[in-house]
Design a protein around this motif. Structure first.
Motif: not given
Length: 272
Positions: A264-272
């Motif tokens: 669950d970590f990282p999700n899409e928003k927390e990825s580049y």
């Protein structure tokens, strides 16, 4: 929320003296690293003590004796970099001043030059008078420390309350007066009866800061890791825990582990 007087830009020994005169209590906590010191300084704390208690809380030693001068300078340098307002006082570690005033001065000069700290703290009374005078002669402010002096733990053999007997109480009062006469700007009283601490605070014109010395003194000091609940196994009567950081950190890390394990970590928003 900050609780300090916005008119005071930088705490000095002179301002601490004025606080005693106007009966404004002095707040003091320990700090050993940049990140924590930055947080503490922003709250409006008056004094940050780079304590030799770093030996216990940062390094896991049973006593304060093992910490070295180099290690104290490392901690002090980290704290000074973070501070805009508080007075930074550094403990002279065990073995750096006992019985040798030249050594005391050399140790102090290293602390002041290499860390940029504002003052040093030294444990003991008449037996360290020469060291106190030598340090003060170099223009360095000195804070005294009487009562339970942890560097003398093997002499006492226990961390129990000091100066309950009349003879020890009288010596403590005389030592406090002596430290004032030498030129110390303040004295810490550790783990002594409240009534005795009150006598000392009323006798001296310099600030008296207590830890386990009751409420009739001019200020209080605690070890930050104790009052924040980071340390769990130290539970003296004088300690008030203001939060349970140990539990908060535990919960956060457990949640992090679970999120990593479950993808669950990282999700899409927390990825580049």
């Amino acid at each position: 929320m900050s609780v300090h007087n916005p008119n005071i830009k930088k705490i000095t020994t002179h301002q601490l003296q004025e606080m005693k005169v106007r009966k404004e209590k002095i707040s003091m906590l320990t700090a050993y690293d940049y990140s924590m010191a930055k947080i503490l300084d922003a709250t409006g704390i008056d004094i940050l003590l780079v304590g030799d208690s770093a030996s216990n809380v940062m390094a896991g030693n049973e006593t304060t004796l093992p910490i070295t001068l180099d290690q104290m300078i490392y901690h002090a340098t980290s704290v000074v970099r973070a501070v805009d307002r508080a007075l930074v006082v550094v403990d002279l570690p065990f073995g750096c001043y006992q019985g040798n005033s030249s050594e005391a001065l050399r140790s102090t000069i290293r602390i002041m030059k290499e860390s940029g700290a504002h003052a040093v703290k030294i444990e003991g009374g008449s037996e360290i008078k020469e060291s106190v005078l030598r340090i003060l002669s170099a223009g360095v402010p000195v804070m005294g420390h009487l009562g339970l002096t942890p560097q003398s733990i093997y002499k006492f053999g226990t961390y129990t309350v000091r100066a309950k007997e009349e003879a020890e109480a009288e010596k403590l009062i005389e030592d406090a007066k002596l430290l004032q006469e030498c030129g110390c700007f303040a004295v810490v009283l550790e783990k002594i009866p409240s009534a005795l601490a009150k006598r000392v605070a009323e006798t001296l014109h310099i600030p008296v800061i207590g830890i386990g010395a009751g409420n009739h003194v001019d200020g209080q000091v605690l070890v930050t890791h104790d009052m924040l609940g980071i340390t769990k196994d130290f539970k003296p009567r004088f300690l008030r825990r203001y939060t349970d950081l140990s539990g908060i950190i535990n919960d956060a890390v457990v949640n992090y582990i679970n999120d990593v394990k479950q993808g669950d970590f990282p999700n899409e928003k927390e990825s580049y």
